[in-house]
Design a protein around this motif. Structure first.
Motif, PDB file in Angstrom:
ATOM      1  N   PRO A 157       1.284  -0.873  -0.149  1.00  0.00           N
ATOM      2  CA  PRO A 157      -0.218   0.271   0.054  1.00  0.00           C
ATOM      3  C   PRO A 157       0.550   1.171   0.103  1.00  0.00           C
ATOM      4  O   PRO A 157       1.813   2.049   0.837  1.00  0.00           O
ATOM      5  CB  PRO A 157      -0.093  -0.090   1.923  1.00  0.00           C
ATOM      6  CG  PRO A 157      -0.774  -1.536   1.672  1.00  0.00           C
ATOM      7  CD  PRO A 157       0.447  -1.891   1.204  1.00  0.00           C
ATOM      8  N   LYS A 158       0.507   2.125  -0.493  1.00  0.00           N
ATOM      9  CA  LYS A 158       0.800   3.238  -0.635  1.00  0.00           C
ATOM     10  C   LYS A 158       0.107   4.798   0.320  1.00  0.00           C
ATOM     11  O   LYS A 158      -0.791   4.763  -0.477  1.00  0.00           O
ATOM     12  CB  LYS A 158       1.321   3.839  -2.203  1.00  0.00           C
ATOM     13  CG  LYS A 158       2.668   3.122  -2.418  1.00  0.00           C
ATOM     14  CD  LYS A 158       2.931   3.364  -3.835  1.00  0.00           C
ATOM     15  CE  LYS A 158       4.253   2.316  -5.268  1.00  0.00           C
ATOM     16  NZ  LYS A 158       3.979   2.139  -6.094  1.00  0.00           N
ATOM     17  N   LEU A 190       6.081   4.554   8.209  1.00  0.00           N
ATOM     18  CA  LEU A 190       6.334   5.622   9.171  1.00  0.00           C
ATOM     19  C   LEU A 190       7.660   4.945  10.409  1.00  0.00           C
ATOM     20  O   LEU A 190       8.894   5.018  10.658  1.00  0.00           O
ATOM     21  CB  LEU A 190       6.305   6.750   9.880  1.00  0.00           C
ATOM     22  CG  LEU A 190       6.036   8.751   9.291  1.00  0.00           C
ATOM     23  CD1 LEU A 190       5.214   9.354   9.935  1.00  0.00           C
ATOM     24  CD2 LEU A 190       7.324   8.661   8.662  1.00  0.00           C
ATOM     25  N   LEU A 191       6.919   3.863  10.703  1.00  0.00           N
ATOM     26  CA  LEU A 191       6.911   3.228  11.543  1.00  0.00           C
ATOM     27  C   LEU A 191       8.407   2.241  11.566  1.00  0.00           C
ATOM     28  O   LEU A 191       9.340   1.406  11.710  1.00  0.00           O
ATOM     29  CB  LEU A 191       6.293   2.522  12.101  1.00  0.00           C
ATOM     30  CG  LEU A 191       5.321   3.166  13.199  1.00  0.00           C
ATOM     31  CD1 LEU A 191       3.886   2.228  13.725  1.00  0.00           C
ATOM     32  CD2 LEU A 191       5.595   3.615  14.725  1.00  0.00           C
ATOM     33  N   LEU A 208      12.798  -0.236  15.778  1.00  0.00           N
ATOM     34  CA  LEU A 208      11.745  -0.506  16.544  1.00  0.00           C
ATOM     35  C   LEU A 208      11.316  -1.467  15.601  1.00  0.00           C
ATOM     36  O   LEU A 208      10.987  -2.733  16.024  1.00  0.00           O
ATOM     37  CB  LEU A 208      10.561   0.693  16.176  1.00  0.00           C
ATOM     38  CG  LEU A 208       8.935   1.038  16.847  1.00  0.00           C
ATOM     39  CD1 LEU A 208       9.220   0.090  18.260  1.00  0.00           C
ATOM     40  CD2 LEU A 208       8.336   1.340  16.441  1.00  0.00           C
ATOM     41  N   TYR A 209      11.422  -1.472  14.201  1.00  0.00           N
ATOM     42  CA  TYR A 209      10.602  -2.022  13.079  1.00  0.00           C
ATOM     43  C   TYR A 209      11.552  -3.382  13.346  1.00  0.00           C
ATOM     44  O   TYR A 209      10.477  -4.700  12.989  1.00  0.00           O
ATOM     45  CB  TYR A 209      10.575  -1.781  11.568  1.00  0.00           C
ATOM     46  CG  TYR A 209      10.224  -2.370  10.601  1.00  0.00           C
ATOM     47  CD1 TYR A 209       8.899  -2.973  10.860  1.00  0.00           C
ATOM     48  CD2 TYR A 209      11.083  -2.924   9.427  1.00  0.00           C
ATOM     49  CE1 TYR A 209       8.630  -3.472   9.381  1.00  0.00           C
ATOM     50  CE2 TYR A 209      10.163  -3.932   8.667  1.00  0.00           C
ATOM     51  CZ  TYR A 209       8.751  -4.071   9.241  1.00  0.00           C
ATOM     52  OH  TYR A 209       8.473  -4.480   7.997  1.00  0.00           O
ATOM     53  N   SER A 232      -3.165   6.464   7.771  1.00  0.00           N
ATOM     54  CA  SER A 232      -2.391   4.798   8.558  1.00  0.00           C
ATOM     55  C   SER A 232      -1.067   4.839   8.106  1.00  0.00           C
ATOM     56  O   SER A 232      -0.170   4.215   8.539  1.00  0.00           O
ATOM     57  CB  SER A 232      -4.144   4.126   8.527  1.00  0.00           C
ATOM     58  OG  SER A 232      -4.380   4.189   7.933  1.00  0.00           O
ATOM     59  N   VAL A 233      -1.459   4.406   6.673  1.00  0.00           N
ATOM     60  CA  VAL A 233      -0.042   3.937   6.395  1.00  0.00           C
ATOM     61  C   VAL A 233       0.438   4.786   6.131  1.00  0.00           C
ATOM     62  O   VAL A 233       1.704   4.674   6.393  1.00  0.00           O
ATOM     63  CB  VAL A 233      -0.951   3.720   4.261  1.00  0.00           C
ATOM     64  CG1 VAL A 233      -0.156   3.152   3.933  1.00  0.00           C
ATOM     65  CG2 VAL A 233      -2.155   2.815   4.187  1.00  0.00           C
TER      66      VAL A 233
END
Length: 622
Positions: free
Chosen positions: A193-194, A251-252, A258-259, A245-246
């Protein structure tokens, strides 16, 4: 075995798969039956209700039926899409398009009719509690039990019609020329998703402007802002799930520390697809939940605050006015009520006087002026002090329309508007009221109105007197100069009117809440089929059940709670507009409504999560 028997056996063999569709339809039937049973109750005389209350009930019924029809259609479409492989195999084995559609029709009618009967039985079982609770809400001591034959017939017929219409629509969902896609099911390769930065910016801007307009509205502007603010928030909500939300999840992903930490990589990647894939469902659930919360919350806030509203809007227990030529008629009404109060040994304060309807020199809205002497007489019956003011000033009575004039002119007499009084002295229907010095009052030309007012300490005990007054002056309709305000009667009517509207709002809220919960249940049912395979493979390469459980807790939690959290934020700003526009006490009722819905949502989440994890665990042991 003929095709009809095959369809019936198919339902019996796949009872677990059909259960979600059956359960949601049953609950919907129970709600529709309960509402119909109550409004058709012999003690609830709908025909004598004011037109706007009858319209409220009729509109509630129409909204409920249309939404239930949409919901049942959505449920069956989700359920049919989960059976793509099954239909694909049937087509390959030689079944015709007509045979498959006939099978779906038989299955659908069987489930719909069964759920209608089950829903009616469920409603009858809990009818005693429902009738008692709704009776209290509607202002009755209790609505007694009765055999709701008409409500049963209406509910069953309504669901059969829904079943027939939906069965006819199934051909648009399943088509023979898509055998290959049916066999592939939902396993289609999807690009990542973009998110568009421009659409993300528009989303944030729309939400910011919409929320700002909500909390800065007044009684005058709220009517004009409702539609544009609603449109802004609706569009922004869709963009929030499809774009914002995407954007946030990506960004996460860029935060590698974190990822790449343990199972974070798994749930972040899964959420990216889950939220994007479920954009329409999230959007639908958020909007319907916001509507449900706003409908119940706003009406409940009014209902809970009804006595203080009546107290502030109608200061005197009895107030009536007429043009000055009809002074004798006003005095006759005063004598009539005074006699009844004396007969019941009720102490009262009596005032009579005059006021004027005047058009200011600026040609804006007509206002009411009253002399300082008459105003003080009215204030004394309420034990209120009147602020002092000068000859060239006008004291503003508390106004519900937020009149912000700094000065006002009558017949070329310029007056500076000074501080408002501490509490409203005239009934709220006289919106903009200005108190002027007696000499100034005499110089201003307008329509002279004569009034009479009586006040008692406990106005609630004067309901019988109000009824006697209404019987004696049956044809006393009134107009803008000719008014009749009986406070106990107004409170009684307000309680009943708000009770009917709150009853309608709660019913619509329940319909929305149950159906949105079922949307999530159906979605989880579809997802668990693919998740079983996915997590079984991950388990083989070393992912433990506790790690899978942690990932699924986050994913299912987001699926269930994200739309609700967004709906609560929308609702908080929406109901805040009532506080700023009408000075309604909304904090406690808003928290009560949010808390009740949150508890119900968490209970539902815990139940679904437990069953979901159980299904995954079973697949790992195979």
């Amino acid at each position: 075995m003929n095709f009809r028997e095959f369809a019936t056996k198919n339902v019996q063999r796949n009872a677990k798969a059909y259960f979600a569709y059956f359960l949601s339809s049953t609950i919907s039937a129970a709600l529709l039956f309960s509402f119909t049973m109550i409004i058709l109750h012999p003690s609830f005389k709908v025909s004598i209700l004011p037109k706007y209350l009858k319209n409220s009930l009729y509109m509630t019924t129409i909204i409920a039926y249309l939404f239930l029809s949409f919901f049942v259609f959505y449920s069956i479409s989700v359920f049919l899409k989960s059976r793509y492989k099954e239909f694909g195999i049937l087509y390959i084995l030689g079944s015709s398009k007509r045979q498959v559609q006939n099978m779906i029709r038989v299955e659908n009618m069987l489930i719909i009719s069964s759920s209608a009967v089950a829903g009616i039985l469920l409603g009858v079982i809990f009818s005693k509690i429902l009738l008692a609770a709704s009776g209290k809400l509607l202002g009755y001591d209790a609505l007694g039990f009765y055999i709701p034959g008409k409500a049963m017939a209406i509910t069953f017929a309504a669901f059969i019609i829904i079943g027939i219409v939906i069965s006819a629509s199934c051909s648009f969902i399943i088509k023979e020329d898509k055998v290959l896609s049916l066999l592939k099911g939902t396993k289609k390769p999807r690009p990542e998703p973009k998110a568009s930065v421009i659409l993300v910016t528009i989303c944030i801007a729309l939400l910011t402007v919409g929320y700002f307009l909500s909390i800065t509205c007044s009684e005058k502007t709220i009517t004009y802002r409702i539609i544009p603010v609603t449109m802004m928030v609706v569009v922004a909500t869709y963009l929030l799930f499809s774009q914002l939300s995407v954007f946030i999840i990506k960004l996460l992903k860029k935060n590698r520390s974190l990822y790449m930490k343990k199972t974070t990589i798994l749930w972040v990647s899964n959420l990216l697809y889950r939220i994007k894939d479920n954009t329409r469902m999230f959007f639908l659930i958020t909007i319907t939940s916001t509507v449900a919360l706003s409908a119940v919350g706003s009406v409940y806030a009014y209902w809970r605050d009804k006595e203080s509203q009546v107290d502030s809007s109608f200061p005197q227990a009895f107030f009536y006015s007429n043009v000055y030529d009809n002074k004798a008629k006003v005095d006759m009404k005063t004598d009539f009520i005074e006699k009844l109060l004396k007969n019941e040994n009720i102490h009262f304060n009596k005032v009579s006087g005059e006021l004027k309807f005047v058009m200011p020199d600026d040609g804006k809205d007509e206002v009411v002026i009253i002399s300082e002497d008459n105003y003080k007489k009215l204030a004394s019956t309420l034990a209120l002090d009147v602020n002092s003011f000068n000859e060239n000033e006008a004291l503003k009575d508390v106004s519900l329309i937020g009149d912000k004039r700094k000065s006002i002119s009558f017949n070329n007499i310029q007056l500076k508007v000074t501080e408002k009084s501490e509490k409203k002295v005239l009934p709220a229907v006289f919106e903009a009221v200005y108190v002027v010095k007696d000499a100034v009052y005499e110089r201003i030309q307008g329509v002279n109105i004569y009034f009479g007012a009586l006040n008692v300490k406990n106005y609630k005990g004067t309901l019988s007197i109000c009824k006697s007054y209404n019987n004696a002056f049956t044809l006393d309709d009134g107009n803008k100069y000719y008014r009749n305000f009986l406070k106990a009667n107004i409170l009684e009517s307000t309680k009943f009117a708000y009770g009917v509207i709150l009853f309608s709002a709660i019913f619509i809220g329940l319909i929305f809440f149950v159906t949105t919960g079922s949307f999530l249940y159906n979605k989880c049912y579809m997802d668990v089929i693919e998740d079983k395979k996915k997590y079984k493979q991950l388990n083989k390469i070393g992912l433990t059940y506790s790690e899978i459980k942690k990932v699924l807790n986050i994913e299912i939690g987001v699926l269930f709670l994200l739309p609700y959290v967004v709906a609560v934020i929308h609702f908080s700003f929406a109901i805040s507009s009532l506080k700023y526009a009408f000075d309604i006490k909304i904090t406690v009722p808003a928290l009560q409504v949010i808390g009740t819905m949150l508890i119900a949502q968490i209970i539902y989440f815990v139940i679904i999560r437990k069953n979901y994890l159980l299904e995954i665990k079973k697949s790992l042991l195979l």
